[in-house]
Design a protein around this motif. Structure first.
Motif, PDB file in Angstrom:
ATOM      1  N   ASN A 144       0.812  -1.211   0.000  1.00 30.83           N
ATOM      2  CA  ASN A 144       0.000   0.000   0.000  1.00 30.83           C
ATOM      3  C   ASN A 144       0.847   1.264   0.000  1.00 30.83           C
ATOM      4  O   ASN A 144       0.448   2.279  -0.578  1.00 30.83           O
ATOM      5  CB  ASN A 144      -0.945  -0.003   1.213  1.00 30.83           C
ATOM      6  CG  ASN A 144      -2.351   0.396   0.823  1.00 30.83           C
ATOM      7  OD1 ASN A 144      -2.789   0.116  -0.278  1.00 30.83           O
ATOM      8  ND2 ASN A 144      -3.060   1.052   1.733  1.00 30.83           N
ATOM      9  N   LYS A 148       0.331   4.106  -2.730  1.00 33.58           N
ATOM     10  CA  LYS A 148       0.036   5.496  -2.358  1.00 33.58           C
ATOM     11  C   LYS A 148       1.000   6.463  -3.038  1.00 33.58           C
ATOM     12  O   LYS A 148       0.596   7.542  -3.500  1.00 33.58           O
ATOM     13  CB  LYS A 148       0.108   5.658  -0.840  1.00 33.58           C
ATOM     14  CG  LYS A 148      -1.090   5.097  -0.097  1.00 33.58           C
ATOM     15  CD  LYS A 148      -0.945   5.293   1.405  1.00 33.58           C
ATOM     16  CE  LYS A 148      -2.168   4.814   2.156  1.00 33.58           C
ATOM     17  NZ  LYS A 148      -2.028   4.996   3.621  1.00 33.58           N
ATOM     18  N   LEU A 247      -6.126   0.920  -4.435  1.00 28.05           N
ATOM     19  CA  LEU A 247      -5.983   1.394  -3.057  1.00 28.05           C
ATOM     20  C   LEU A 247      -7.223   1.081  -2.230  1.00 28.05           C
ATOM     21  O   LEU A 247      -7.108   0.704  -1.055  1.00 28.05           O
ATOM     22  CB  LEU A 247      -5.706   2.899  -3.047  1.00 28.05           C
ATOM     23  CG  LEU A 247      -4.243   3.308  -3.246  1.00 28.05           C
ATOM     24  CD1 LEU A 247      -4.140   4.809  -3.447  1.00 28.05           C
ATOM     25  CD2 LEU A 247      -3.388   2.880  -2.057  1.00 28.05           C
ATOM     26  N   ASN A 250      -7.040  -2.594  -1.399  1.00 29.46           N
ATOM     27  CA  ASN A 250      -5.997  -2.824  -0.393  1.00 29.46           C
ATOM     28  C   ASN A 250      -6.444  -2.360   0.988  1.00 29.46           C
ATOM     29  O   ASN A 250      -6.205  -3.041   1.991  1.00 29.46           O
ATOM     30  CB  ASN A 250      -4.709  -2.098  -0.779  1.00 29.46           C
ATOM     31  CG  ASN A 250      -3.965  -2.789  -1.904  1.00 29.46           C
ATOM     32  OD1 ASN A 250      -4.321  -3.888  -2.314  1.00 29.46           O
ATOM     33  ND2 ASN A 250      -2.934  -2.148  -2.415  1.00 29.46           N
ATOM     34  N   ASN A 251      -7.089  -1.201   1.033  1.00 29.99           N
ATOM     35  CA  ASN A 251      -7.572  -0.686   2.323  1.00 29.99           C
ATOM     36  C   ASN A 251      -8.568  -1.647   2.960  1.00 29.99           C
ATOM     37  O   ASN A 251      -8.528  -1.886   4.171  1.00 29.99           O
ATOM     38  CB  ASN A 251      -8.224   0.684   2.126  1.00 29.99           C
ATOM     39  CG  ASN A 251      -7.220   1.780   1.831  1.00 29.99           C
ATOM     40  OD1 ASN A 251      -6.023   1.629   2.096  1.00 29.99           O
ATOM     41  ND2 ASN A 251      -7.676   2.878   1.262  1.00 29.99           N
TER      42      ASN A 251
END
Length: 265
Positions: A144, A148, A247, A250-251
């Motif tokens: 991540n 990012k 993202l 992944n979060n």
């Protein structure tokens, strides 16, 4: 009377032997491959013999023993895996030659002389699973970080003013990610009506409608004077939208994994 299926594990194959506590060998030592056919043959042979108080007994060998352990556990056998150092401390020569016939006999004797400290299998499985989930959590967080960094770089190329509307790390939250997925370039925002921008922004958080209407209007006003590093048809525009999706996934995975770890602990 107790019975043990001792398994001397190697890569992709093992030696097995079935022996009871009187020293009677019920299945002579032989080699099996780590595949379903060979596992099933052993299971059927054991069923025919119908031994009393059977334990499947092996030592941990990195990852090689995992298919064997999984098969016998999933088929209802009492299965015990011990640390290889335990066997080494009790029998210095047990690992001298892998898949040697004598090793199955030594493992069986080790089981019966009770020189091994037996542990509750369910507890061992619990912490093995926890360990695996913890590794996964740290892996996802490292991935991540890279995502990012790329996401932020693409925003600076495609919509440089966007970051200024989301303080601190809110640019990585669902409100911002949803918006970028739908509108990954300043000129795309320029073409949209304010109410379309507002409807997208209000999907996630429970803030007052006035906040999102004002934010939508500010974004619309800002893009009228924006000049990004690429035009709206550039490949990086789609890359930015895709990165926002990655993202978000992944979060979700990180949140799920961390919650499972907390529940288990």
């Amino acid at each position: 009377m107790k019975t043990v299926l001792s398994i001397d594990v190697a890569k992709n194959k093992s030696m097995i032997m079935l022996m009871n506590s009187d020293g009677e060998i019920l299945i002579d030592t032989r080699e099996i491959k780590h595949n379903l056919d060979d596992f099933d043959k052993v299971k059927e042979e054991i069923k025919e013999i119908n031994p009393q108080n059977l334990t499947v007994f092996m030592e941990s060998t990195g990852t090689y023993h995992l298919p064997v352990e999984r098969y016998f556990k999933e088929n209802g056998f009492n299965t015990l895996v011990i640390n290889s150092l335990t066997t080494k401390n009790n029998y210095d020569t047990i690992r001298k030659t892998k898949t040697d016939k004598k090793d199955c006999y030594r493992l069986a004797k080790l089981f019966f002389v009770n020189e091994v400290e037996y542990h509750e299998i369910s507890k061992k499985d619990l912490y093995a699973n926890l360990k695996a989930m913890t590794r996964q959590y740290f892996y996802l967080t490292q991935v991540n970080i890279r995502c990012k960094n790329r996401y932020k770089r693409l925003i600076n190329i495609c919509f440089p003013e966007f970051e200024g509307f989301f303080a601190r790390n809110r640019i990585y939250e669902d409100t911002a990610l949803n918006f970028i997925k739908a509108f990954p370039h300043a000129y795309i925002v320029r073409e949209k009506r304010v109410d379309a921008l507002y409807n997208n922004l209000r999907k996630v958080d429970a803030r007052h409608d006035y906040y999102y209407k004002r934010l939508a209007s500010q974004l619309k006003g800002t893009v009228m004077n924006s000049f990004p590093g690429v035009d709206k048809d550039h490949a990086d525009v789609k890359n930015l939208s895709d990165m926002a999706s990655i993202l978000q996934e992944n979060n979700t995975d990180i949140f799920t994994t961390s919650n499972i770890n907390l529940i288990v602990v």
